[in-house]
Design a protein around this motif. Structure first.
Motif, mmCIF file in Angstrom:
data_model
loop_
_atom_site.group_PDB
_atom_site.id
_atom_site.type_symbol
_atom_site.label_atom_id
_atom_site.label_comp_id
_atom_site.label_asym_id
_atom_site.label_seq_id
_atom_site.Cartn_x
_atom_site.Cartn_y
_atom_site.Cartn_z
ATOM 1 N N THR A 20 0.648 -1.362 -0.133
ATOM 2 C CA THR A 20 -0.098 0.019 0.065
ATOM 3 C C THR A 20 0.947 1.428 -0.130
ATOM 4 O O THR A 20 0.567 2.250 -0.427
ATOM 5 C CB THR A 20 -0.993 -0.052 1.239
ATOM 6 N N ARG A 21 2.098 1.084 0.612
ATOM 7 C CA ARG A 21 2.781 2.340 0.739
ATOM 8 C C ARG A 21 3.550 2.595 -0.817
ATOM 9 O O ARG A 21 3.331 3.808 -1.060
ATOM 10 C CB ARG A 21 3.988 1.940 1.798
ATOM 11 N N GLN A 27 0.637 6.815 -6.844
ATOM 12 C CA GLN A 27 -0.274 7.788 -6.912
ATOM 13 C C GLN A 27 -0.095 9.215 -6.721
ATOM 14 O O GLN A 27 -0.187 10.178 -7.788
ATOM 15 C CB GLN A 27 -1.555 7.423 -6.070
ATOM 16 N N GLN A 28 0.885 9.557 -5.830
ATOM 17 C CA GLN A 28 1.462 10.850 -5.671
ATOM 18 C C GLN A 28 2.284 11.316 -6.592
ATOM 19 O O GLN A 28 2.273 12.507 -7.051
ATOM 20 C CB GLN A 28 2.295 11.058 -4.273
ATOM 21 N N GLN A 29 3.108 10.516 -7.412
ATOM 22 C CA GLN A 29 3.953 10.752 -8.429
ATOM 23 C C GLN A 29 3.090 11.230 -9.682
ATOM 24 O O GLN A 29 3.426 12.162 -10.399
ATOM 25 C CB GLN A 29 4.900 9.720 -8.727
ATOM 26 N N ASN A 35 -0.166 17.742 -12.283
ATOM 27 C CA ASN A 35 -0.253 19.104 -12.099
ATOM 28 C C ASN A 35 0.772 19.932 -12.564
ATOM 29 O O ASN A 35 0.580 21.132 -12.612
ATOM 30 C CB ASN A 35 -0.011 19.203 -10.211
ATOM 31 N N GLU A 36 1.805 19.096 -13.143
ATOM 32 C CA GLU A 36 2.963 20.011 -13.613
ATOM 33 C C GLU A 36 2.718 20.332 -15.154
ATOM 34 O O GLU A 36 3.565 20.959 -15.712
ATOM 35 C CB GLU A 36 4.151 19.377 -13.635
#
Length: 167
Positions: A20-21, A27-29, A35-36
């Motif tokens: 899960t980590r 997902q964060q990447q 967003n960039e």
């Protein structure tokens, strides 16, 4: 309960935590990559379509897929933001980053076997007569081959119209 009965449960919980980590990290990447995005960036959608970003909104992206073709996609549908060189290589077939001619693999092996010295044993061996690996049963002048063909034809009985082998 002893420690050996708890060991499988501890290993299972640790494996679930690690999986899960890593999924959260991916997902964060992906979210930071989305967003960039800026207008003019080349992107690949999760469906495999390549396009250029025209406008970026809160949850959507307007893509330019070709002359007169504008498509509205959800930001989550963007699979990758590509570098300019990568986008041009894939979409337009333009190669920009050719480092040097020395890094290119030759089309044939002749450049790998060439030597600077013409007097080397390899150069002397290449000047020798080519080896014939064909069959040596037939004489080289061809007259014996013609005679053998005639003798074979004489041994076989000749057929005429209406004759048959059936008896």
């Amino acid at each position: 309960m002893n420690a050996f009965t708890l060991l499988p449960f501890i290993v299972l919980i640790a494996a679930m935590f690690l999986m899960t980590r890593s999924a959260k990290k991916k997902q964060q990447q992906a979210a930071s990559m989305r967003n960039e995005m800026q207008p003019g960036s080349g992107v690949r959608t999760i469906g495999g379509m390549y396009a250029t970003v025209k406008e970026v909104h809160e949850d959507t992206v307007l893509l330019d897929a070709g002359p007169g073709v504008e498509l509205l996609f959800a930001k989550n549908a963007i699979g990758a933001v590509l570098t300019d060189d990568e986008y041009n290589r894939i979409v337009h077939g333009i190669e920009h980053d050719l480092k040097s001619d020395a890094d290119i693999v030759p089309d044939d092996v002749s450049s790998l076997t060439e030597t600077d010295e013409a007097d080397s044993p390899a150069a002397a061996a290449s000047d020798d007569k080519a080896v014939d690996l064909g069959k040596k049963d037939v004489a080289e002048d061809g007259t014996d081959a013609a005679e053998a063909a005639e003798a074979k034809a004489d041994d076989e009985p000749k057929k005429t119209d209406g004759d048959s082998d059936a008896k």
